[in-house]
Design a protein around this motif. Structure first.
Motif, short mmCIF file in Angstrom:
data_model
loop_
_atom_site.label_atom_id
_atom_site.label_comp_id
_atom_site.label_asym_id
_atom_site.label_seq_id
_atom_site.Cartn_x
_atom_site.Cartn_y
_atom_site.Cartn_z
N ALA A 2 72.64 38.88 57.71
CA ALA A 2 71.28 38.37 57.92
C ALA A 2 70.93 37.28 56.91
CB ALA A 2 70.28 39.51 57.86
N ASP A 3 71.50 37.38 55.70
CA ASP A 3 71.17 36.37 54.68
C ASP A 3 72.16 35.20 54.67
OD1 ASP A 3 73.26 37.87 53.85
OD2 ASP A 3 72.52 38.23 51.82
N GLN A 4 73.01 35.13 55.70
CA GLN A 4 74.04 34.08 55.74
C GLN A 4 73.89 33.21 56.99
OE1 GLN A 4 76.38 33.89 53.30
NE2 GLN A 4 75.66 35.74 52.28
N LEU A 5 72.76 33.33 57.68
CA LEU A 5 72.62 32.69 58.99
C LEU A 5 72.90 31.18 58.99
CD1 LEU A 5 69.57 34.46 60.68
CD2 LEU A 5 71.92 34.29 61.55
N GLN A 6 72.50 30.51 57.92
CA GLN A 6 72.65 29.05 57.89
C GLN A 6 73.98 28.59 57.28
OE1 GLN A 6 70.63 27.68 59.78
NE2 GLN A 6 69.24 29.44 59.86
N ARG A 7 74.77 29.53 56.83
CA ARG A 7 76.05 29.13 56.21
C ARG A 7 77.07 28.77 57.27
NH1 ARG A 7 78.63 32.82 51.75
NH2 ARG A 7 80.09 31.14 51.46
N LYS A 8 77.91 27.81 56.94
CA LYS A 8 79.01 27.45 57.85
C LYS A 8 80.00 28.61 57.87
CE LYS A 8 78.74 22.74 58.67
NZ LYS A 8 77.34 22.79 59.12
N ALA A 9 80.48 28.94 59.05
CA ALA A 9 81.41 30.07 59.17
C ALA A 9 82.66 29.85 58.31
CB ALA A 9 81.80 30.28 60.63
N GLY A 10 83.05 28.58 58.16
CA GLY A 10 84.24 28.26 57.37
C GLY A 10 84.09 28.62 55.90
N GLU A 11 82.84 28.78 55.45
CA GLU A 11 82.61 29.11 54.03
C GLU A 11 82.56 30.62 53.80
OE1 GLU A 11 78.89 27.25 53.18
OE2 GLU A 11 79.69 25.23 53.48
N LEU A 12 82.63 31.39 54.86
CA LEU A 12 82.53 32.85 54.71
C LEU A 12 83.84 33.42 54.18
CD1 LEU A 12 80.84 33.80 58.11
CD2 LEU A 12 79.71 33.50 55.90
N SER A 13 83.76 34.61 53.57
CA SER A 13 84.98 35.30 53.14
C SER A 13 85.71 35.81 54.38
CB SER A 13 84.61 36.49 52.23
OG SER A 13 84.00 37.50 53.01
N HIS A 14 86.95 36.23 54.19
CA HIS A 14 87.74 36.77 55.30
C HIS A 14 86.99 37.93 55.98
CE1 HIS A 14 91.04 38.48 57.56
NE2 HIS A 14 90.85 39.63 56.94
N GLY A 15 86.44 38.82 55.17
CA GLY A 15 85.73 39.98 55.72
C GLY A 15 84.51 39.54 56.52
N GLN A 16 83.75 38.59 55.95
CA GLN A 16 82.54 38.13 56.64
C GLN A 16 82.87 37.46 57.98
OE1 GLN A 16 81.11 35.78 53.34
NE2 GLN A 16 79.34 37.13 53.07
#
Ligand code: ADP
Length: 246
Positions: free
Chosen positions: A138-152
């Motif tokens: 919920a707190d990552q909605l605006q982040r690019k998916a490419g910046e997420l960790s493997h788990g995220q």
């Protein structure tokens, strides 16, 4: 208990080799099941059969209360029937935000005719927010998916599948490569998801399977070797022999 998916006496051969051998498997509408078994046991082929990627040589695959035979249906048609599959490697759109990824999945829900089911953007965004909450992003909605960790990324992909509202979710080794904390979060997402739909998890990590707390099916040489609680199946002499390679 009613049955959502019924696989009966299914056999699949590759060049004469029986990858699946008279396999029968049933799962109910809001049931979680873990499938374990050594490499080559037939776990991937089983998922390929259910999703229509591989056609069995014989047997039946029956879906839902209408008792629809899935044999002969295309993969796309089976997906539209409500069977979602999560492969090991996450396939999210890296240059799109979490919100955009979820929105895309939501809009694809009804396939190419989705424009006919127009809903206001606000309704979509509310659903996306609820999905993000479910998967803990919920707190990552605006982040690019490419910046997420493997788990995220894995959670995002689960969210994208949940957006399609599957009645059955097939998940291949969701905990692979995750930290213990990520594994725990993944357990929670899947346990929550299984409250309203069937979830089948193929997994090697026994600690993860234990946390899922569900019935376990052990595959070996394309057949069910044992079924029951994790404690029950891991105490089974045949299962122990197979895992120790005797
Ligand atoms: P698991 O996922 O449990 O490791 P698989 O379903 O991938 O097992 O494979 C079951 C067996 O079928 C293995 O022995 C594998 O080598 C064989 N197999 C799977 N797919 C094919 C294929 N397309 N052609 C030939 N053999 C295959």
């Amino acid at each position: 208990m009613s049955t959502l998916l019924e696989v009966s006496d299914v056999t699949v051969s590759f060049d004469g080799f029986r990858a699946i051998n008279n396999l029968s498997f049933h799962i109910g509408p809001a049931e979680m099941r873990a499938i374990i078994g050594p490499n080559g046991a037939g776990k991937t082929t089983f998922m390929d059969i259910v999703t229509g990627k591989t056609k069995p040589d014989k047997g039946r695959v029956i879906w839902g209360a209408r008792r629809l035979s899935l044999l002969g249906l295309s993969e796309a048609r089976i997906a539209r029937e409500g069977i979602g599959r999560k492969f090991q490697k996450p396939t999210v759109f890296e240059d799109q935000s979490v919100q955009e990824n979820l929105l895309m999945a939501l809009k694809n829900r009804r396939g190419p005719l989705s424009v006919l089911f127009y809903r206001p953007m606000a309704a979509h965004l509310a659903r996306v927010a609820a999905l993000a909450e479910e998967i803990g992003l919920a707190d990552q909605l605006q982040r690019k998916a490419g910046e997420l960790s493997h788990g995220q990324k894995q959670w995002l992909e689960i969210g994208m599948l949940l957006a399609q509202e599957p009645k059955l979710l097939l998940v291949d080794e969701p905990a692979a490569g995750m930290t213990p904390a990520e594994r725990e979060h993944t357990t929670n997402i899947l346990v929550e998801a299984a409250k309203t739909r069937a979830v089948v998890v193929v997994e090697h990590d026994m600690e993860f399977v234990r946390r899922l707390g569900c019935k376990v099916t052990v595959l070996h040489e394309g057949s069910v070797l044992a079924e029951g609680s994790l404690d029950h199946v891991t105490a089974d002499k045949e299962v122990i022999d197979v895992y120790l390679g005797r």
